[in-house]
Design a protein around this motif. Structure first.
Motif, PDB file in Angstrom:
ATOM      1  N   GLU A   1       0.835  -1.189   0.000  1.00  0.00           N
ATOM      2  CA  GLU A   1       0.000   0.000   0.000  1.00  0.00           C
ATOM      3  C   GLU A   1       0.881   1.254   0.000  1.00  0.00           C
ATOM      4  O   GLU A   1       0.631   2.182  -0.754  1.00  0.00           O
ATOM      5  CB  GLU A   1      -0.922  -0.028   1.215  1.00  0.00           C
ATOM      6  CG  GLU A   1      -1.852   1.139   1.301  1.00  0.00           C
ATOM      7  CD  GLU A   1      -3.181   0.888   0.632  1.00  0.00           C
ATOM      8  OE1 GLU A   1      -3.878   1.874   0.411  1.00  0.00           O
ATOM      9  OE2 GLU A   1      -3.523  -0.249   0.334  1.00  0.00           O
ATOM     10  N   LYS A   2       1.915   1.283   0.844  1.00  0.00           N
ATOM     11  CA  LYS A   2       2.814   2.438   0.877  1.00  0.00           C
ATOM     12  C   LYS A   2       3.548   2.598  -0.444  1.00  0.00           C
ATOM     13  O   LYS A   2       3.725   3.716  -0.941  1.00  0.00           O
ATOM     14  CB  LYS A   2       3.811   2.293   2.020  1.00  0.00           C
ATOM     15  CG  LYS A   2       3.191   2.411   3.381  1.00  0.00           C
ATOM     16  CD  LYS A   2       4.236   2.198   4.453  1.00  0.00           C
ATOM     17  CE  LYS A   2       3.624   2.149   5.817  1.00  0.00           C
ATOM     18  NZ  LYS A   2       4.624   1.897   6.868  1.00  0.00           N
ATOM     19  N   ARG A   3       3.967   1.482  -1.015  1.00  0.00           N
ATOM     20  CA  ARG A   3       4.680   1.528  -2.293  1.00  0.00           C
ATOM     21  C   ARG A   3       3.770   2.068  -3.400  1.00  0.00           C
ATOM     22  O   ARG A   3       4.200   2.859  -4.238  1.00  0.00           O
ATOM     23  CB  ARG A   3       5.188   0.124  -2.638  1.00  0.00           C
ATOM     24  CG  ARG A   3       5.866   0.015  -3.965  1.00  0.00           C
ATOM     25  CD  ARG A   3       7.135   0.788  -3.957  1.00  0.00           C
ATOM     26  NE  ARG A   3       7.756   0.716  -5.256  1.00  0.00           N
ATOM     27  CZ  ARG A   3       8.943   1.173  -5.518  1.00  0.00           C
ATOM     28  NH1 ARG A   3       9.655   1.720  -4.570  1.00  0.00           N
ATOM     29  NH2 ARG A   3       9.435   1.073  -6.707  1.00  0.00           N
ATOM     30  N   ARG A   4       2.521   1.660  -3.424  1.00  0.00           N
ATOM     31  CA  ARG A   4       1.571   2.165  -4.417  1.00  0.00           C
ATOM     32  C   ARG A   4       1.355   3.663  -4.258  1.00  0.00           C
ATOM     33  O   ARG A   4       1.268   4.393  -5.248  1.00  0.00           O
ATOM     34  CB  ARG A   4       0.243   1.425  -4.307  1.00  0.00           C
ATOM     35  CG  ARG A   4       0.306   0.027  -4.873  1.00  0.00           C
ATOM     36  CD  ARG A   4      -1.013  -0.707  -4.865  1.00  0.00           C
ATOM     37  NE  ARG A   4      -2.136   0.161  -5.167  1.00  0.00           N
ATOM     38  CZ  ARG A   4      -3.352  -0.010  -4.674  1.00  0.00           C
ATOM     39  NH1 ARG A   4      -3.609  -1.011  -3.863  1.00  0.00           N
ATOM     40  NH2 ARG A   4      -4.325   0.804  -4.992  1.00  0.00           N
ATOM     41  N   LEU A   6       3.532   5.840  -2.957  1.00  0.00           N
ATOM     42  CA  LEU A   6       4.746   6.509  -3.425  1.00  0.00           C
ATOM     43  C   LEU A   6       4.825   6.528  -4.947  1.00  0.00           C
ATOM     44  O   LEU A   6       5.218   7.528  -5.542  1.00  0.00           O
ATOM     45  CB  LEU A   6       5.988   5.833  -2.837  1.00  0.00           C
ATOM     46  CG  LEU A   6       6.264   6.120  -1.367  1.00  0.00           C
ATOM     47  CD1 LEU A   6       7.416   5.270  -0.873  1.00  0.00           C
ATOM     48  CD2 LEU A   6       6.539   7.593  -1.145  1.00  0.00           C
ATOM     49  N   ASP A   7       4.450   5.439  -5.593  1.00  0.00           N
ATOM     50  CA  ASP A   7       4.440   5.396  -7.052  1.00  0.00           C
ATOM     51  C   ASP A   7       3.425   6.377  -7.630  1.00  0.00           C
ATOM     52  O   ASP A   7       3.624   6.914  -8.718  1.00  0.00           O
ATOM     53  CB  ASP A   7       4.131   3.991  -7.557  1.00  0.00           C
ATOM     54  CG  ASP A   7       5.298   3.046  -7.391  1.00  0.00           C
ATOM     55  OD1 ASP A   7       6.445   3.536  -7.241  1.00  0.00           O
ATOM     56  OD2 ASP A   7       5.064   1.821  -7.405  1.00  0.00           O
ATOM     57  N   ASN A  12      10.117   9.679  -9.979  1.00  0.00           N
ATOM     58  CA  ASN A  12      11.495   9.207  -9.935  1.00  0.00           C
ATOM     59  C   ASN A  12      12.099   9.626  -8.597  1.00  0.00           C
ATOM     60  O   ASN A  12      11.827  10.705  -8.095  1.00  0.00           O
ATOM     61  CB  ASN A  12      12.303   9.806 -11.093  1.00  0.00           C
ATOM     62  CG  ASN A  12      13.634   9.155 -11.256  1.00  0.00           C
ATOM     63  OD1 ASN A  12      13.865   8.060 -10.763  1.00  0.00           O
ATOM     64  ND2 ASN A  12      14.526   9.824 -11.958  1.00  0.00           N
ATOM     65  N   SER A  13      12.935   8.774  -8.057  1.00  0.00           N
ATOM     66  CA  SER A  13      13.671   9.128  -6.847  1.00  0.00           C
ATOM     67  C   SER A  13      15.027   8.436  -6.875  1.00  0.00           C
ATOM     68  O   SER A  13      15.151   7.319  -7.375  1.00  0.00           O
ATOM     69  CB  SER A  13      12.894   8.751  -5.584  1.00  0.00           C
ATOM     70  OG  SER A  13      12.575   7.389  -5.589  1.00  0.00           O
TER      71      SER A  13
END
Length: 67
Positions: A1-4, A6-7, A12-13
């Motif tokens: 969920e956190k990754r989604r 952030l995406d 880009n990071s």
């Protein structure tokens, strides 16, 4: 969920020399720019009631008299 999340916000990071650099997607890039302006450039422009002009909305083009 956190990754989604952030995406969704970031395009880009990178991590280099102990520093995180990010590139925001629209419209989050506009929010990041406004926050940076409020934090850096407008410290002297904050009014006595604590309102920063960067966050104030512009006047509407179709202003009507109050009634």
């Amino acid at each position: 969920e956190k990754r989604r999340l952030l995406d969704f916000v970031l395009s880009n990071s990178t991590w280099a020399n102990g520093k995180l650099s990010v590139t925001y997607r629209q419209p989050f890039d506009i929010l990041a720019e406004a926050a940076a302006l409020a934090r850096n450039d407008n410290a002297a422009e904050v009014s006595s009631d604590g309102i920063c002009p960067v966050w104030l909305r512009l006047l509407d083009s179709n202003q009507r008299p109050g009634g």
